[in-house]
Design an enzyme around this catalytic site. Sequence first.
Site, PDB file in Angstrom:
ATOM      1  N   GLY A 102     -25.787 -26.501   0.123  1.00 15.59           N
ATOM      2  CA  GLY A 102     -24.647 -27.509   0.128  1.00 15.59           C
ATOM      3  C   GLY A 102     -24.094 -27.497  -1.232  1.00 15.59           C
ATOM      4  CB  SER A 149     -11.528  -2.301   0.893  1.00 15.99           C
ATOM      5  OG  SER A 149     -12.104  -2.985  -0.132  1.00 15.99           O
ATOM      6  CD  GLU A 171      -4.413  -0.944  -9.900  1.00 15.80           C
ATOM      7  OE1 GLU A 171      -3.211  -1.023  -9.919  1.00 15.80           O
ATOM      8  OE2 GLU A 171      -4.700   0.276 -10.171  1.00 15.80           O
ATOM      9  CD  GLN A 209     -41.462 -10.625   2.013  1.00 16.42           C
ATOM     10  OE1 GLN A 209     -41.568 -10.878   3.124  1.00 16.42           O
ATOM     11  NE2 GLN A 209     -41.885  -9.431   1.438  1.00 16.42           N
ATOM     12  CB  SER A 226      -0.966  -0.034   1.231  1.00 17.76           C
ATOM     13  OG  SER A 226      -1.736  -1.062   1.369  1.00 17.76           O
TER      14      SER A 226
END
Length: 550
Positions: free
Chosen positions: A346, A372, A369, A283, A135
């Site tokens: 499964g 986060s 790149e 749902q 980094s």
Amino acid sequence: MSAGLDLATLELILDSVSEFAHRELPDSVLIDLDERDEFPADVVHKMCSSELGVQLLFIDEEYGGMGGGTFDIYRVCERMARIDVGVATAVLATFLGSDPISVGGSPEQKKEWMSRIAEEGLLMAYGATEPEAGSDLAALKTVAVPVVDDGTVVGYRITGRKQWISNGSVADLYSILANAPGGPTWFVLDRDAEGFTQGNPENKHGIRLSNTAALFLDDVPVGTDRLVGDVEGQGLVQAQQVFGYTRLMVAAFGLGAGWAALDRAIPYSAERMQAGGPLSEKQGYTHKLIVPHAIHLEAARAYIEETAEHIDGDEGLFNTEGAVAKYMATEAGNAAADAAIQALGGYGYTHEYMVEKIKRDVRITTIYEGTSEIMEMTIGRDRWQEHLKTSGGYYHEQAGALEALHGTDPAVGAGVAALAHHALAEVMEACRAGRLTRNQHVLLRLGEWVAWTECAAAFSRRAASAAAGRLPEKADRRFDPATLAAMSRVFAREAALKVTTDGLRWVFGASPELDPGLERRVGLAEVLAAQRGLVGDMDAAAAAIYGRTS
Ligand SMILES: Cc1cc2nc3c(=O)[nH]c(=O)nc-3n(C[C@H](O)[C@H](O)[C@H](O)COP(=O)(O)OP(=O)(O)OC[C@H]3O[C@@H](n4cnc5c(N)ncnc54)[C@H](O)[C@@H]3O)c2cc1C
């Protein structure tokens, strides 16, 4: 970047990529290559040869390429990642490797190398990371020592080690970042340069079809013609000049892989019968495992498309926006792939159903790149400066624009996105007053809330454009305007809730004293009231995702 390809050419390329993958990389082949941890050299070379010619997309026409723009590159990267993030990474590595040349190279260097990549399909590698410089690239230790003859620099000798380099043991040409006396500088090396050796492929968690290796440089001689741009010390600037669109490329990988996983879970759940009916009609299943992930991915897409348009419009570098896009799309893609494993039960846990491979593959997109956390830091710092420069007005002003949009388009979630913006401005102001960004965690959380808030704005603008028939012609059109509006409303509610509740939590958590007025100033009560209609909007999104008429 240029405005790029016409729509017909872009569609032709997208179709060609899909047909190529269907022919060369069916699931059975991908599973086998993944298990054998093998880089499919022939497939990647075909992709970068006259057979598919995908590398031509990012090379200017004057060097024999197609001169694709950022929007084109996003669409093609998403399509490649839907197939395999590892193979897409091999293409990305050539793009990244050639970037220092295309932004910083002399006219002769551009002509030589960009033309050769176009014509010969050379694979490149981008050698920046080192064992102790990831980094923090400024910590790099690789050195380029000038060779001086009669008072003139006639070449350099490069010594050092690079780590985790994509295409590391298979590239033809390498861009290497090394410290010259004038500072970090890019050099271009041939694979067989004297003193240059490549390590064995790493045994990785995912993207096992991508070759990743260490590079060893032992007093490697290079001519001055190999110094990119002919001037020392431009390396980090050249790298930064392309962050906007290279991060968009990785964002597109997150988007493509996330959708690839959901697009396996969606048909599966329509077929899979449990407790007397298909899972797709339950749902508790859809609203946890499918719908939120589809919405997060589409929110990220809205931000990617908006940023790609800005970059293509030559409006600036958009590095912060590239970071927001990468952060949101790769985190969404990673979470979607994880949910897809759960959605297949499964079966999802076995190799045959592919979602566990997609999950392992997409994981890299939140690391390379720029991780986060580095994205959070970049975003947090950059927008913090805007907050200070505008005396706290930055997000209030944008909230005003969203309120105006809500006035003309009340269905697209812009009103709730405006609440998120006001809340963010107030949280930032509380951080300023209490000097809370001295806590690094608070600064990085700000980066997260900024990303969510700005995505909510972009999503509501995209939904409004779709409703008015004004989406960019190259935009993805999977969902109709009404569905985009419902999705945008869901996302805006989540963003507003995140900024207010997490904002209060960390401001209170970092302050010595409680500020009793903050809860009111961030608008917590309004944001909670705005959750009304959430379940209905998720039902509408589910109906669209499953092709049910609501
Ligand atoms: C498969 C693969 C392919 C790659 N391909 C390439 C390539 O082609 N070319 C290339 O040059 N590099 C490549 N990389 C390297 C990649 O870009 C780095 O791994 C990445 O930038 C992170 O650096 P690092 O691994 O040294 O981790 P570190 O920088 O040590 O980070 C470790 C952890 O600490 C966090 N962290 C770091 N700094 C801070 C901070 N200041 N504050 C808070 N948290 C922090 C990070 O977010 C991360 O979670 C690749 C890596 C992998 C795994």
